[in-house]
Scaffold this active site. Structure first.
Site, short mmCIF file in Angstrom:
data_model
loop_
_atom_site.label_atom_id
_atom_site.label_comp_id
_atom_site.label_asym_id
_atom_site.label_seq_id
_atom_site.Cartn_x
_atom_site.Cartn_y
_atom_site.Cartn_z
N ASP A 48 3.14 53.04 22.74
CA ASP A 48 3.70 52.41 21.28
C ASP A 48 2.94 51.15 21.39
OD1 ASP A 48 5.58 52.13 19.72
OD2 ASP A 48 7.06 51.47 21.29
N ARG A 50 13.74 66.19 26.71
CA ARG A 50 12.57 65.71 26.77
C ARG A 50 12.57 67.35 27.72
NH1 ARG A 50 11.81 60.81 29.40
NH2 ARG A 50 14.04 59.78 30.58
N LYS A 59 9.22 58.98 33.29
CA LYS A 59 9.81 60.42 33.65
C LYS A 59 9.02 60.55 32.49
CE LYS A 59 14.24 59.43 34.94
NZ LYS A 59 15.75 59.23 33.96
P1 IMP Z 1 5.37 50.73 25.38
O1 IMP Z 1 3.94 51.23 24.45
O2 IMP Z 1 5.51 49.08 26.22
O3 IMP Z 1 6.03 49.90 23.73
O4 IMP Z 1 5.99 51.47 25.70
C1 IMP Z 1 5.81 52.95 25.72
C2 IMP Z 1 6.76 53.41 26.06
O5 IMP Z 1 8.34 53.13 25.06
C3 IMP Z 1 7.16 55.47 26.61
O6 IMP Z 1 6.84 54.78 27.76
C4 IMP Z 1 7.77 55.77 25.99
O7 IMP Z 1 9.46 55.06 27.35
C5 IMP Z 1 9.21 54.81 25.14
N1 IMP Z 1 8.75 55.20 23.56
C6 IMP Z 1 7.92 55.00 22.94
N2 IMP Z 1 8.08 55.32 21.70
C7 IMP Z 1 8.99 56.52 21.78
C8 IMP Z 1 9.15 57.43 21.05
O8 IMP Z 1 8.77 57.46 20.01
N3 IMP Z 1 10.50 58.09 21.64
C9 IMP Z 1 10.31 57.84 22.66
N4 IMP Z 1 10.86 56.78 23.40
C10 IMP Z 1 9.21 56.07 23.11
#
Ligand code: IMP
Ligand code: MG
Length: 173
Positions: A101, A163, A41
């Protein structure tokens, strides 16, 4: 428990940056049309604002994915909860995400979308936490690079809340 949210990037800063990215994308895709793919989302608020700032023809599609593994650490194996409605074959596809992330989700997703035969495939993210990267993922357009802090707003949630904040904030418990 009510958390405090400290403003990291104001509404004005975010809006200004989205306009800039929209203009850059419009230049880069001049003479083409763009098929935006929103990852639900979190990507939805950013995609709507960005789409309004793109001056070449735009079509939109949405997908929802969830990562297998614990809540705090994405495993990189992505389950499609809602798939795209349209095929990507021959389209200039731009994936729109809220944040990169570890990079696990996106690297898996980009490979999967590449297999569907788009004419081109690029990635645009509002936020990037480069310090957290575990898997390399090529980001074509970045709104802001931010430090390793948990952020909310503009589509990003903490336990499904916040959000709707019109700015990016840091949750302070
Ligand atoms: P990754 O890059 O696979 O670790 O995951 C990324 C996902 O983790 C993003 O699409 C977000 O949904 C969630 N995420 C990572 N960091 C944050 C944050 O600081 N706040 C909220 N959601 C986060
Ligand atoms: Mg997300």
């Amino acid at each position: 428990m009510q958390e405090r949210v400290r403003v990291l990037l104001s509404e004005e800063e975010v809006d200004t940056r989205i306009r800039e990215i929209g203009e850059q994308i419009s230049r880069d895709y001049a003479g083409k049309s763009i098929h935006l793919v929103c990852v639900l989302k979190g990507g939805s608020f950013f995609m709507c604002e960005l789409a309004k700032r793109i001056s070449v023809p735009v079509s939109l599609d949405f997908m929802s994915v969830s990562s297998y593994g614990s809540d705090t650490k994405s495993s990189g194996v992505v389950k499609i909860v809602k798939d795209l409605d349209e095929p990507l074959q021959g389209k200039d596809v731009l994936v729109v995400e809220d944040i990169v992330d570890s990079g696990r989700t996106l690297s898996y997703l980009m490979e999967m979308l590449q297999d569907r035969g788009p004419a081109s495939l690029r990635l645009c993210t509002l936020l990037d936490k480069p310090d957290r990267r575990v898997i390399d993922v090529k980001v074509d357009y970045t709104g802001f690079q931010i430090p390793d802090e948990f952020v909310v707003g503009y589509g990003l949630d903490y336990d499904q809340m916040y959000r709707n904040l019109p700015y990016i904030g840091v949750v302070e418990k």
